[in-house]
Design a protein around this motif. Structure first.
Motif, mmCIF file in Angstrom:
data_model
loop_
_atom_site.group_PDB
_atom_site.id
_atom_site.type_symbol
_atom_site.label_atom_id
_atom_site.label_comp_id
_atom_site.label_asym_id
_atom_site.label_seq_id
_atom_site.Cartn_x
_atom_site.Cartn_y
_atom_site.Cartn_z
ATOM 1 N N ASP A 27 0.668 -1.264 -0.049
ATOM 2 C CA ASP A 27 -0.062 -0.098 -0.065
ATOM 3 C C ASP A 27 1.031 1.378 0.026
ATOM 4 O O ASP A 27 0.446 2.028 -0.585
ATOM 5 N N THR A 28 1.831 1.082 0.644
ATOM 6 C CA THR A 28 2.912 2.454 0.997
ATOM 7 C C THR A 28 3.489 2.514 -0.697
ATOM 8 O O THR A 28 3.572 3.766 -1.017
ATOM 9 N N LYS A 30 2.497 1.730 -3.400
ATOM 10 C CA LYS A 30 1.415 2.305 -4.264
ATOM 11 C C LYS A 30 0.964 3.909 -4.081
ATOM 12 O O LYS A 30 0.544 4.414 -5.063
ATOM 13 N N GLN A 31 1.206 4.224 -3.007
ATOM 14 C CA GLN A 31 0.829 5.739 -2.646
ATOM 15 C C GLN A 31 1.736 6.641 -2.927
ATOM 16 O O GLN A 31 1.550 7.897 -3.163
ATOM 17 N N VAL A 32 3.011 6.284 -2.860
ATOM 18 C CA VAL A 32 3.874 7.717 -2.737
ATOM 19 C C VAL A 32 4.241 8.079 -4.178
ATOM 20 O O VAL A 32 3.926 7.107 -5.106
ATOM 21 N N GLN A 33 4.672 9.084 -4.166
ATOM 22 C CA GLN A 33 4.960 10.037 -5.362
ATOM 23 C C GLN A 33 6.260 9.294 -6.315
ATOM 24 O O GLN A 33 6.407 9.334 -7.340
ATOM 25 N N GLY A 54 4.703 2.996 -9.461
ATOM 26 C CA GLY A 54 5.534 3.991 -8.908
ATOM 27 C C GLY A 54 6.551 4.307 -9.612
ATOM 28 O O GLY A 54 7.192 3.786 -10.414
ATOM 29 N N ASP A 80 5.287 12.269 -1.079
ATOM 30 C CA ASP A 80 5.747 11.335 -0.358
ATOM 31 C C ASP A 80 6.653 10.376 -0.995
ATOM 32 O O ASP A 80 6.507 9.989 -2.262
#
Length: 280
Positions: A27-28, A30-33, A54, A80
């Motif tokens: 999840d991390t 997938k969410q970071v820029q 990513g 992030d």
């Protein structure tokens, strides 16, 4: 302004078995820029397996210092980021120390996403004492430097752990046999969580014999764990009174006080007077 800053997530990735990547790590990522990776080609295979899209940026031993200002700029604008290594937990004999150290000094938020680590994985199945242990990373590649470190660690009482590569492991064991002795107990873990995972326990000589007789056992990535030597404890100080009580039935008061002085370091006159008081 601090609330608008981005966060650097330090994300542990599998050391072999891809199923060991946690849901939180996925999840991390997938969410970071942006994802900072030691080897972008190798990391891309991991990301593709989990449908993570990513943006990858290289961060390795040779460019880490140059990357710091760019990473700070990304975080300052609110992005992030995630830091990953080729396998396992970043910074553990992998790049990232310079970056994380600088970011923490400058007040940026650095968050761990825990997971696989070869050291802990190996220790958990080694059957060696783990209440206290020390990690030596990779030993020097040159034999002279390697033997110097082995000599320095030879009397360590804690379990000690280090990594070794496939093309040096047998030579390293030979050096260990020479410096630590053939009977020193150790555990060698190879290819942890992978298809050909092997954990070999025994004396240094026995483990070396296994690798010498089977070239397949010299392949892969290694964690070597060495059992520490028992701690030498000093005997409790002897009570001068008890010592005199033991001596007086067998020798004169003068001789007893002389012996007691030699063993305790106390003045002979003081011990002589004590001996007189103990005599019936």
């Amino acid at each position: 302004m601090a609330s608008q800053l981005g966060t650097l997530y330090v994300v542990a990735t599998p050391i072999g078995n891809l199923d060991d990547l946690s849901k939180r790590a996925i999840d991390t990522l997938k969410q970071v820029q942006r994802i900072l990776a030691e080897d972008t080609r190798r990391s891309q295979q991991l990301l593709t397996n989990f449908s993570i899209r990513g943006s990858l940026t290289s961060l390795h031993d040779h460019n880490e210092r140059q990357r710091v200002e760019q990473v700070k700029a990304w975080l300052a604008q609110g992005d992030d980021l995630a830091l990953i290594s080729d396998a396992g937990t970043p910074l553990i004999s992998d790049p990232g120390y310079v970056l994380v150290n600088q970011l923490r000094q400058d007040g940026f938020n650095v968050v761990p996403i825990p997971g696989p680590c070869a050291i802990i994985t190996a220790l958990s199945v080694a059957g060696l004492p783990t209440d206290r242990f020390c990690f030596e990373g990779f030993l020097p590649a040159k034999p002279s430097g390697r033997r110097k470190v082995l000599q320095a660690m030879s009397e360590e009482s804690r379990t000690w752990v280090f990594y070794e590569s496939s093309h040096r492991v047998l030579e390293c064991l030979k050096d260990m046999n020479q410096v630590l002795g053939a009977e020193r107990e150790l555990v060698l873990a190879r290819e942890l969580t992978k298809r050909f995972e092997t954990v070999i326990s025994g004396t240094c000589e026995a483990v070396m014999a296994v690798l010498s007789s089977d070239s397949n056992q010299c392949r892969g990535e290694f964690v070597i764990m060495v059992k520490g030597l028992p701690e030498v404890t000093s005997a409790p100080p002897v009570s001068p009174e008890l010592l005199l009580q033991e001596l007086l039935p067998h020798v004169s008061t003068k001789t007893a006080s002389q012996i007691a002085a030699k063993l305790t370091g106390l003045p002979k006159k003081e011990l002589y007077q004590m001996a007189l008081g103990l005599k019936p």
